[in-house]
Design an enzyme around this catalytic site. Structure first.
Site, short mmCIF file in Angstrom:
data_model
loop_
_atom_site.label_atom_id
_atom_site.label_comp_id
_atom_site.label_asym_id
_atom_site.label_seq_id
_atom_site.Cartn_x
_atom_site.Cartn_y
_atom_site.Cartn_z
N ASP A 150 0.86 -1.17 0.00
CA ASP A 150 0.00 0.00 0.00
C ASP A 150 0.90 1.22 0.00
O ASP A 150 1.85 1.30 0.78
CB ASP A 150 -0.85 -0.01 1.29
CG ASP A 150 -2.27 0.41 1.04
OD1 ASP A 150 -2.45 1.50 0.46
OD2 ASP A 150 -3.18 -0.33 1.43
N HIS A 210 -10.87 -3.19 3.68
CA HIS A 210 -10.77 -2.74 5.08
C HIS A 210 -11.58 -1.47 5.37
O HIS A 210 -11.62 -1.03 6.51
CB HIS A 210 -9.30 -2.49 5.40
CG HIS A 210 -8.73 -1.38 4.57
ND1 HIS A 210 -8.54 -1.50 3.20
CD2 HIS A 210 -8.38 -0.12 4.88
CE1 HIS A 210 -8.09 -0.36 2.73
NE2 HIS A 210 -7.98 0.50 3.72
N ASP A 211 -12.18 -0.88 4.35
CA ASP A 211 -12.98 0.34 4.55
C ASP A 211 -14.48 0.10 4.40
O ASP A 211 -15.26 1.05 4.37
CB ASP A 211 -12.59 1.40 3.50
CG ASP A 211 -11.22 1.99 3.75
OD1 ASP A 211 -10.77 1.99 4.91
OD2 ASP A 211 -10.60 2.45 2.77
N ASP A 222 -3.01 4.73 -2.38
CA ASP A 222 -4.07 5.30 -1.55
C ASP A 222 -4.52 6.67 -2.07
O ASP A 222 -3.67 7.52 -2.37
CB ASP A 222 -3.52 5.45 -0.12
CG ASP A 222 -4.58 5.77 0.89
OD1 ASP A 222 -5.44 4.92 1.13
OD2 ASP A 222 -4.55 6.90 1.44
N GLU A 282 -6.60 3.76 -5.60
CA GLU A 282 -7.87 3.90 -4.87
C GLU A 282 -8.42 5.28 -5.22
O GLU A 282 -7.79 6.29 -4.96
CB GLU A 282 -7.63 3.80 -3.37
CG GLU A 282 -8.95 3.80 -2.61
CD GLU A 282 -8.94 4.67 -1.37
OE1 GLU A 282 -9.76 4.42 -0.49
OE2 GLU A 282 -8.14 5.62 -1.29
C1 NOJ Z 1 -8.08 5.19 2.11
C2 NOJ Z 1 -7.74 4.04 2.99
O1 NOJ Z 1 -8.23 2.86 2.43
C3 NOJ Z 1 -8.35 4.33 4.34
O2 NOJ Z 1 -8.30 3.23 5.20
C4 NOJ Z 1 -7.64 5.53 4.91
O3 NOJ Z 1 -8.30 5.90 6.11
C5 NOJ Z 1 -7.66 6.71 3.95
N1 NOJ Z 1 -7.42 6.35 2.58
C6 NOJ Z 1 -6.60 7.71 4.36
O4 NOJ Z 1 -5.32 7.23 4.04
#
Ligand code: NOJ
Length: 559
Positions: free
Chosen positions: A97, A327-328, A201, A263
């Site tokens: 990541d 994970h989000d 990210d 992402e």
């Molecule tokens: C996206 C990530 O997947 C998330 O977990 C994170 O809180 C934010 N970006 C900030 O880096």
């Protein structure tokens, strides 16, 4: 064009919650090493690790204090190298990541930057004087932290710095050429070590709008009550972002045989094509938020509509991703399926959808055993910034604690962060110590050991799907056409590749439907052979059962 990363099945590991080998309650790299044969047996070809760099852990590692060292809770650089070697020895790959939008405020660059206005690192971050005694603009931070502003006043130099996320995660200034060079050097360092790519990210947010104007949107409660607007569009897809990604591609990505997945919130298929079209030489594919992270529950019709639009990206020589959780997000079987009565059926139906749609497949740890959302009783059990920040802001603005929690529970990112459930022993076999986060109590019945021997096993079904993806290129490269687009329950589509033709039927709900309806809509399926079904037996082929998934091979075209 064919690429290994198009064929990949990526397994996402949230190290902190995967497997703990030293009893400190936190998953570690040696834990992943011990589980590599399991991951290999699942049929994953790439591992993606959430951030494992040195970090104060305000946002579970997305707040990086040193890009070139491993956080000691997870292990050492030597452990990492051994992990990488062992991954490669098994014929798999590993991607990291990469968080380029912000660092931790404990990163050396930020310490320097805040020390004085003329420090050489000052311009690595985004500093502004206040406006009329207030913050430089009306932006609210995405975590609803504090009273909500995206700006933090720093007394030492009398200016504010921008943090779209936590105040402990200052945004970087990508207009600064030294910063760009430092980041390129750092990424090459990882690639020279042998990593096989990056998950980038918030990659479409690196370039900020010129002049940092106020968000024109109305104040939305609850943060609106303090005068700030949480507007994620302000920093998304701004002019200059494509030039920047092209520069990173030229200086870093294109020099290695790697995969790069971005992402990208606030990106639809029409915007995405400019990031992923091969000839643009930026990145390979993006994660969009239209299904897994949609705050409105996506139904079958919407699912099909989104997939049709994104398939257009493939037709235009770009590439796409298929995922339903990470994970989000919540757990996919809880969000889109039925995590009680039809847990096995709906988990396997959703897996079928992902593996048979065009795009690179991503499996989030625990998904392969049908792990579910967790029902924590009160806010104290929650850990992640967004849920906690929004909860307190809601309560402060007059909502009752019960109401606030009820509205956050389904979508909380902690649903996916509870420890991996390995067996029915204490803490689900995740740790011999005290786990950093409560294990979902249903570990006694939902766990890997159980899945290895259960008659109805989500895990074994995943293994079948990944093996099929390796065997049948049609699953990766086949064309894609939906049948019965407006049907509110069934998701039916045809894939074709080099003279082969498959028809996939998924019942997205718990009703019963007749196959005759599909035959009527698609008479060419008369000569069919069933090659996979998620139910264990088939008494009446005409009846499509709750959450049933079938893959047919249509023989009429075979030579
Ligand atoms: C996206 C990530 O997947 C998330 O977990 C994170 O809180 C934010 N970006 C900030 O880096």
């Amino acid at each position: 064009m064919e690429h290994w990363w198009k064929e990949a099945v990526v397994y996402q590991i949230y190290t902190k919650s995967y497997y703990d080998t030293n009893g400190d309650g936190i998953g570690d790299l040696r834990g992943i090493i011990q589980k590599l044969d399991y991951i290999n047996s699942l049929g994953a070809s790439v591992i993606w690790l959430n951030p494992i760099y040195k970090s104060p852990d305000v946002d579970n590692g997305y707040d990086i204090a040193d890009y070139q060292s491993i956080d000691e809770r997870y292990g050492t650089l030597e452990d990492f190298k051994e992990l990488l070697t062992q991954v490669h020895q098994r014929g798999m790959r590993l991607i990291m990541d990469m968080v380029l939008n912000h660092t931790s405020d404990e990163h050396r660059w930020f310490q320097e930057s805040r020390s004085s206005k003329d420090n050489p690192y000052r311009d690595y971050y985004i500093w502004r004087p206040g406006k009329d005694g207030k913050e430089p603009n009306n932006w609210g931070n995405y975590f609803y932290e504090g009273r909500g502003s995206a700006w933090e006043y720093d007394e030492h130099t009398g200016e504010y710095y921008l943090h779209n996320y936590s105040r402990k995660m200052p945004d970087l200034n990508w207009d600064n050429a030294d910063l760009r060079d430092a980041m390129c050097r750092m990424m090459r360092w990882w690639l020279d070590l042998g990593v096989d790519g990056f998950r980038m990210d918030a990659i479409n947010r690196l370039v900020k709008p010129k002049g940092l104007p106020d968000s024109p949107n109305p104040l939305t409660p609850p943060v609106g009550i303090y005068g700030y607007v949480v507007d994620r569009t302000m920093c998304a897809n701004r002019p200059g972002i494509h030039e920047l990604l092209h520069e990173l591609n030229e200086k870093v990505f294109s020099r290695y045989d790697i995969m790069v997945v971005g992402e990208t919130g606030n990106v639809d298929a029409a915007i995405a094509i400019d990031y992923v079209k091969e000839e643009r030489e930026e990145i390979d594919m993006v994660f969009h938020f239209e299904i897994a992270k949609n705050p409105v529950l996506v139904d079958a019709v919407k699912f099909k509509e989104v997939q049709r639009r994104w398939y257009h990206v493939v037709e235009q020589h770009g590439w796409i991703t298929q995922y339903l959780s990470n994970h989000d997000t919540p757990r996919q079987v809880s969000r889109f399926g039925d995590d009680q009565k039809y847990r096995y059926e709906s988990a396997t139906m959703l897996a079928t959808l992902m593996h048979t749609h065009p795009g690179t497949v991503y499996i989030y740890q625990g998904e392969e055993i049908g792990m579910t959302n967790v029902e924590f009783p009160s806010i104290e059990y929650y850990n992640e910034k967004y849920t906690v920040g929004k909860y307190y802001t809601m309560v402060e603005s007059g909502r009752s604690p019960e109401e606030a929690l009820a509205s956050l529970r389904m979508m909380s990112r902690d649903n996916d962060r509870t420890p991996m459930q390995w067996n029915s022993g204490e803490n689900g076999g995740f740790t011999t110590g005290s786990p950093w986060m409560h294990v979902n109590p249903n570990y006694v019945s939902i766990n890997v050991a159980e899945e290895e021997c259960a008659e109805k096993s989500v895990l074994r079904y995943y293994r079948k799907l990944t093996a099929m993806r390796r065997q049948y290129p049609i699953m990766v490269y086949g064309s894609y056409r939906q049948i019965m687009e407006e049907d509110p329950e069934l998701i039916v589509y045809v894939r074709e590749y080099q003279g082969d033709r498959w028809l996939i039927v998924c019942n997205f709900y718990d009703g019963i439907r007749e196959l005759s309806g599909i035959v009527k809509a698609y008479p060419e399926m008369e000569k069919r052979e069933l090659i996979l079904c998620n139910y264990l037996s088939m008494e009446n082929e005409q009846e499509i059962r709750p959450y049933e998934a079938r893959i047919y091979c249509l023989r009429d075209r075979k030579i």
